[in-house]
Write a protein that holds these residues in place. Sequence first.
Motif, PDB file in Angstrom:
ATOM      1  N   PHE A  67       9.057  96.131   6.045  1.00  0.00           N
ATOM      2  CA  PHE A  67       8.484  94.788   6.117  1.00  0.00           C
ATOM      3  C   PHE A  67       8.180  94.307   4.699  1.00  0.00           C
ATOM      4  N   PRO A  68       8.826  93.229   4.261  1.00  0.00           N
ATOM      5  CA  PRO A  68       8.603  92.719   2.903  1.00  0.00           C
ATOM      6  C   PRO A  68       7.154  92.279   2.694  1.00  0.00           C
ATOM      7  N   VAL A  69       6.822  91.922   1.449  1.00  0.00           N
ATOM      8  CA  VAL A  69       5.449  91.573   1.102  1.00  0.00           C
ATOM      9  C   VAL A  69       4.977  90.353   1.877  1.00  0.00           C
ATOM     10  N   ASP A 122      -2.122  84.016  16.791  1.00  0.00           N
ATOM     11  CA  ASP A 122      -0.965  83.119  16.773  1.00  0.00           C
ATOM     12  C   ASP A 122       0.312  83.863  16.396  1.00  0.00           C
ATOM     13  N   VAL A 123       1.444  83.321  16.839  1.00  0.00           N
ATOM     14  CA  VAL A 123       2.742  83.861  16.458  1.00  0.00           C
ATOM     15  C   VAL A 123       3.033  83.490  15.007  1.00  0.00           C
ATOM     16  N   VAL A 124       3.387  84.502  14.212  1.00  0.00           N
ATOM     17  CA  VAL A 124       3.738  84.283  12.802  1.00  0.00           C
ATOM     18  C   VAL A 124       5.180  84.724  12.606  1.00  0.00           C
ATOM     19  N   LYS A 125       6.005  83.856  12.029  1.00  0.00           N
ATOM     20  CA  LYS A 125       7.397  84.211  11.780  1.00  0.00           C
ATOM     21  C   LYS A 125       7.506  84.888  10.422  1.00  0.00           C
ATOM     22  N   GLU A 126       7.984  86.133  10.422  1.00  0.00           N
ATOM     23  CA  GLU A 126       8.049  86.939   9.212  1.00  0.00           C
ATOM     24  C   GLU A 126       9.457  87.489   9.034  1.00  0.00           C
TER      25      GLU A 126
END
Length: 269
Positions: free
Chosen positions: A112-114, A94-98
């Motif tokens: 990339f943050p935690v 699935d697409v995850v918004k980070e």
Amino acid sequence: MKKYVIKIAALSFALVGLVSCTNIEDNDIYDKNQIQRFEETKAKLKSELVSAEHGWIVDFFPENSALGAYSLLFEFNEDGTVETRSDVTDGKYDVVKEEYDFVMLSTLALSFPVQTTVHNITAKYGSRIKTDIEFLYDETKENEILFKGHFTRNQIVFRKATAEDKQFDLTMKHRNLDLVSAKRNMVITSGEDMEVFNFRYTKNTRYAKVSNSAGNSINGNGGIGIGGSNEGIIISPAIEFPDGSSISELIFENGVFKGESGNNSVIIM
């Protein structure tokens, strides 16, 4: 093919102390300080990342002395968010918004943050695995951006995704990873010399231990990380030969995985 290169002049840091006591008003090299150069390079890199129509596809080896490669698809947004798909979690793409950011380390780095996907690899395998969460910017080529892992110093290649890549169909990649798990030998030929190694692949870590009959490892790590491709597999570290060539991609054909470079070859069978 036209090649575009964007680099931060690391030497500028060594020269900062000299600027105040040297007459450099007529030298354009020193018109901007290192902070300005950092901001300009960051803006250019961000623009490259955001402008890719279908995002960026990455075969990410988080720690190739213990793990193989994972497939990642990044679509970067101007607001500092990134839509990520990966096979870090088996069967769930699935697409995850980070979130993403840029930091100054030895050079400009994509960070990339935690609690983002790249952190989840450590969570999956525990604290014994230290993965890269900062990607040191190296250079921009046509359709590619090259980074190096801050921790591992492994090369990390961002390739502009195609419309097909964006579908994130990993069927063939995972099929080839399943096929390689049944193989037991690696044969390395360099000119007229040939050596046979025992090959033991672990599906959970996508890592293969490789050693000869005397128990000597193929390299200092004891093995190689494995990643799937649509045509076969990719390996890291690459197999290097005395003539300076190397092999990192093997094609599946006639029941074996094979890579060739001149008179050199690697076969997994």
